[in-house]
Design a protein around this motif. Structure first.
Motif, PDB file in Angstrom:
ATOM      1  N   LYS A  80      21.393 -12.325 -39.888  1.00 62.02           N
ATOM      2  CA  LYS A  80      20.553 -11.709 -41.704  1.00 62.02           C
ATOM      3  C   LYS A  80      20.564 -10.958 -42.528  1.00 62.02           C
ATOM      4  O   LYS A  80      20.728 -10.500 -42.866  1.00 62.02           O
ATOM      5  N   ARG A  81      20.741  -9.521 -40.418  1.00 65.15           N
ATOM      6  CA  ARG A  81      20.876  -8.492 -41.141  1.00 65.15           C
ATOM      7  C   ARG A  81      21.944  -7.545 -41.577  1.00 65.15           C
ATOM      8  O   ARG A  81      21.669  -6.828 -43.012  1.00 65.15           O
ATOM      9  N   LEU A  82      23.420  -8.822 -41.107  1.00 64.99           N
ATOM     10  CA  LEU A  82      24.558  -8.300 -42.292  1.00 64.99           C
ATOM     11  C   LEU A  82      24.108  -8.863 -43.132  1.00 64.99           C
ATOM     12  O   LEU A  82      24.855  -8.114 -44.261  1.00 64.99           O
ATOM     13  N   ILE A  83      23.651 -10.142 -44.301  1.00 67.99           N
ATOM     14  CA  ILE A  83      24.262  -9.997 -44.896  1.00 67.99           C
ATOM     15  C   ILE A  83      23.270  -9.835 -46.034  1.00 67.99           C
ATOM     16  O   ILE A  83      23.205  -9.244 -47.094  1.00 67.99           O
ATOM     17  N   TYR A  89      32.030   0.993 -46.574  1.00 63.78           N
ATOM     18  CA  TYR A  89      30.579   1.446 -46.364  1.00 63.78           C
ATOM     19  C   TYR A  89      31.266   0.814 -44.425  1.00 63.78           C
ATOM     20  O   TYR A  89      31.606  -0.556 -44.022  1.00 63.78           O
ATOM     21  N   SER A  90      30.471   1.013 -43.480  1.00 67.81           N
ATOM     22  CA  SER A  90      30.068   0.327 -42.337  1.00 67.81           C
ATOM     23  C   SER A  90      29.846   0.318 -41.043  1.00 67.81           C
ATOM     24  O   SER A  90      28.334   1.175 -41.863  1.00 67.81           O
ATOM     25  N   ARG A 106      24.584  -3.263 -51.234  1.00 65.76           N
ATOM     26  CA  ARG A 106      25.289  -2.637 -51.885  1.00 65.76           C
ATOM     27  C   ARG A 106      25.778  -3.520 -52.917  1.00 65.76           C
ATOM     28  O   ARG A 106      26.789  -2.700 -53.715  1.00 65.76           O
ATOM     29  N   SER A 107      25.136  -3.585 -54.169  1.00 67.23           N
ATOM     30  CA  SER A 107      25.150  -4.784 -54.739  1.00 67.23           C
ATOM     31  C   SER A 107      27.336  -5.348 -55.181  1.00 67.23           C
ATOM     32  O   SER A 107      27.663  -5.038 -55.989  1.00 67.23           O
ATOM     33  N   VAL A 108      27.307  -6.201 -53.963  1.00 63.96           N
ATOM     34  CA  VAL A 108      28.310  -6.827 -54.335  1.00 63.96           C
ATOM     35  C   VAL A 108      27.833  -7.764 -54.693  1.00 63.96           C
ATOM     36  O   VAL A 108      27.063  -9.072 -53.588  1.00 63.96           O
ATOM     37  N   ASP A 109      28.539  -8.732 -56.097  1.00 63.46           N
ATOM     38  CA  ASP A 109      27.960 -10.292 -55.914  1.00 63.46           C
ATOM     39  C   ASP A 109      29.595 -11.253 -55.249  1.00 63.46           C
ATOM     40  O   ASP A 109      29.053 -12.295 -55.404  1.00 63.46           O
ATOM     41  N   GLN A 110      30.760 -10.151 -54.488  1.00 63.78           N
ATOM     42  CA  GLN A 110      31.600 -11.427 -54.969  1.00 63.78           C
ATOM     43  C   GLN A 110      31.950 -10.400 -53.344  1.00 63.78           C
ATOM     44  O   GLN A 110      32.896  -9.746 -53.500  1.00 63.78           O
ATOM     45  N   VAL A 111      32.469 -11.251 -51.974  1.00 62.61           N
ATOM     46  CA  VAL A 111      32.647 -11.028 -50.787  1.00 62.61           C
ATOM     47  C   VAL A 111      33.670 -12.233 -50.312  1.00 62.61           C
ATOM     48  O   VAL A 111      33.407 -13.184 -50.622  1.00 62.61           O
ATOM     49  N   HIS A 112      35.016 -11.029 -50.165  1.00 60.69           N
ATOM     50  CA  HIS A 112      36.036 -12.519 -48.708  1.00 60.69           C
ATOM     51  C   HIS A 112      35.784 -11.638 -47.530  1.00 60.69           C
ATOM     52  O   HIS A 112      36.060 -10.476 -47.323  1.00 60.69           O
ATOM     53  N   ALA A 113      35.229 -12.438 -46.166  1.00 59.66           N
ATOM     54  CA  ALA A 113      34.991 -11.676 -45.625  1.00 59.66           C
ATOM     55  C   ALA A 113      35.884 -12.349 -44.655  1.00 59.66           C
ATOM     56  O   ALA A 113      36.167 -13.057 -44.695  1.00 59.66           O
ATOM     57  N   CYS A 114      36.255 -11.635 -43.852  1.00 62.17           N
ATOM     58  CA  CYS A 114      37.698 -11.806 -42.459  1.00 62.17           C
ATOM     59  C   CYS A 114      37.420 -11.903 -41.531  1.00 62.17           C
ATOM     60  O   CYS A 114      37.133 -10.596 -40.409  1.00 62.17           O
ATOM     61  N   MET A 115      38.359 -12.296 -40.483  1.00 59.96           N
ATOM     62  CA  MET A 115      37.370 -12.137 -39.034  1.00 59.96           C
ATOM     63  C   MET A 115      38.392 -12.532 -37.986  1.00 59.96           C
ATOM     64  O   MET A 115      39.463 -13.588 -38.786  1.00 59.96           O
ATOM     65  N   GLU A 116      38.889 -11.696 -36.715  1.00 63.10           N
ATOM     66  CA  GLU A 116      40.228 -12.621 -35.836  1.00 63.10           C
ATOM     67  C   GLU A 116      39.656 -13.743 -35.100  1.00 63.10           C
ATOM     68  O   GLU A 116      38.048 -14.204 -35.309  1.00 63.10           O
ATOM     69  N   ALA A 117      40.408 -15.221 -34.536  1.00 65.85           N
ATOM     70  CA  ALA A 117      39.358 -16.081 -34.010  1.00 65.85           C
ATOM     71  C   ALA A 117      39.370 -16.027 -32.487  1.00 65.85           C
ATOM     72  O   ALA A 117      40.586 -15.736 -32.368  1.00 65.85           O
ATOM     73  N   THR A 118      38.198 -15.649 -32.127  1.00 66.10           N
ATOM     74  CA  THR A 118      37.721 -15.437 -30.866  1.00 66.10           C
ATOM     75  C   THR A 118      37.573 -16.010 -29.891  1.00 66.10           C
ATOM     76  O   THR A 118      36.411 -15.843 -29.560  1.00 66.10           O
ATOM     77  N   LYS A 158      33.927  -6.994 -60.960  1.00 66.26           N
ATOM     78  CA  LYS A 158      34.195  -5.751 -60.977  1.00 66.26           C
ATOM     79  C   LYS A 158      32.929  -5.049 -59.496  1.00 66.26           C
ATOM     80  O   LYS A 158      33.051  -4.514 -58.374  1.00 66.26           O
ATOM     81  N   GLY A 159      32.172  -6.348 -58.669  1.00 69.99           N
ATOM     82  CA  GLY A 159      31.666  -5.981 -57.752  1.00 69.99           C
ATOM     83  C   GLY A 159      31.844  -6.924 -56.130  1.00 69.99           C
ATOM     84  O   GLY A 159      31.114  -7.769 -55.480  1.00 69.99           O
ATOM     85  N   PHE A 160      33.223  -7.389 -56.373  1.00 74.34           N
ATOM     86  CA  PHE A 160      34.086  -7.245 -55.557  1.00 74.34           C
ATOM     87  C   PHE A 160      34.241  -6.899 -54.404  1.00 74.34           C
ATOM     88  O   PHE A 160      34.316  -5.630 -54.538  1.00 74.34           O
ATOM     89  N   ALA A 161      33.985  -7.014 -52.974  1.00 76.13           N
ATOM     90  CA  ALA A 161      35.156  -6.497 -52.216  1.00 76.13           C
ATOM     91  C   ALA A 161      35.787  -6.919 -50.920  1.00 76.13           C
ATOM     92  O   ALA A 161      34.650  -8.075 -51.114  1.00 76.13           O
ATOM     93  N   VAL A 162      35.849  -6.820 -49.884  1.00 76.42           N
ATOM     94  CA  VAL A 162      36.351  -7.576 -48.348  1.00 76.42           C
ATOM     95  C   VAL A 162      35.887  -7.140 -47.364  1.00 76.42           C
ATOM     96  O   VAL A 162      34.945  -5.765 -47.339  1.00 76.42           O
TER      97      VAL A 162
END
Length: 327
Positions: free
Chosen positions: A43-46, A31-32, A52-64, A5-9
């Motif tokens: 640290k501020r991002l984490i 949210y942005s 945001r009460s998210v217990d599962q996060v899948h982060a994604c970024m481009e290889a830069t 229930k607490g999943f977000a990307v």
């Protein structure tokens, strides 16, 4: 990942000084925010995600490259599932989504949507000895390039004051190159497994010690690949076909959707291997007899060398032409 229930990307668009993020839920809430691209920003991002009460996060970024390296390591160490995606995949997704806007926030949102829809595979960082070797080797590349640029400026009879300055600077680069070459050898001496892998690569005709070092620095852990073809795809050395009915029928060419550095490293060894490596020579002669263009033959030789690299590293045995022929 089983979505709770607490999943977000978390879509992340990274630039030199900042990175934009969009936290996107499966129900399309989002949210942005924007953070500085430094340790304090990580640290501020984490902390921002935790609020945001998210217990599962899948982060994604481009290889830069260098801009995303520290951030990706920080997210991995924080326990996030992380995907570092080839920018070509994101660009393809942008075209398929008919996205017209191009801002940092919109890019972060697009990456988040891509992650939610395609669930890209997880990224794991290189082990510390390989990270250190990569840093050493890339810095050596930078030093060699800068030295060549200064040496080239000596051509054409420059004024004496400029010639003297260029020569002093070139000597400085020579000292730095020697110092970092010695440091690289010390690194291998401190890590016998890396030294053994370099010796295995050196056993392949056409691959010298400098190429073996560069290949180890740029290849991920070979255990992450299930086949030699996967390694070739990682380097962008798999062939692609261009054919559509009777209106389009072109020759196959390299995909080049992979590591440009690996392709650059392999180019001259492939040219050399056409003469000294029996397997590459046989392949090149066969392709030449079929009327293939010279660059097609070189590309095939590069791919063959990379297959041999995979073979010796996976088996832990030096190159053996008879064994490789039947493998």
């Amino acid at each position: 990942m089983t979505k709770s229930k607490g999943f977000a990307v978390l879509g992340i668009d990274v630039s030199k000084l900042t990175f934009d993020v969009v936290l996107l839920y499966p129900d399309h809430r989002l949210y942005s925010s924007v953070f500085p691209n430094d340790a304090a920003g990580y640290k501020r991002l984490i902390a921002w995600v935790k609020r945001r009460s998210v217990d599962q996060v899948h982060a994604c970024m481009e290889a830069t490259g260098v801009y995303s390296q520290s951030l990706s390591l920080a997210l991995y160490q924080a326990g996030y599932k992380l995907s570092v995606v080839n920018p070509l995949r994101i660009n393809g997704f942008r075209r398929s989504a008919l996205s017209r806007n191009k801002t940092d926030r919109e890019d972060a949102y697009l990456i988040a949507r891509f992650c939610l829809l395609h669930d890209p595979r997880s990224w794991t960082p290189l082990e510390e000895p390989l990270r250190e070797l990569r840093s050493l080797n890339r810095h050596l590349e930078t030093l060699h390039k800068a030295r060549r640029q200064h040496e080239n400026r000596l051509e054409g009879e420059p004024p004496k004051w400029l010639r003297d300055s260029l020569r002093r600077t070139t000597r400085h680069f020579d000292r730095e190159i020697k110092r970092h070459q010695e440091r690289t050898e010390e690194h291998f001496a401190q890590h016998p497994d890396l030294q053994r892998q370099r010796e295995l690569l050196f056993s392949i005709p056409g691959i010298g010690m400098l190429t073996a070092t560069a290949l180890l620095a740029e290849l991920p852990d070979i255990r992450h690949f299930r086949s030699a073809r996967q390694v070739a795809a990682y380097a962008g050395l798999t062939p692609t076909q261009r054919q559509s009915g009777s209106s389009l029928s072109g020759q196959s060419r390299l995909s080049k959707m992979g590591s440009r550095r690996l392709r650059r490293i392999l180019y001259m060894p492939a040219v050399s291997a056409r003469r000294w490596n029996p397997l590459v020579r046989e392949l090149a002669e066969r392709l030449k007899a079929r009327g293939k263009r010279p660059m097609v033959i070189v590309g095939a030789a590069m791919r063959k060398l990379l297959h041999l690299v995979y073979g010796v590293l996976r088996s832990g045995k030096p190159f053996d032409a008879a064994h490789a022929q039947t493998a």
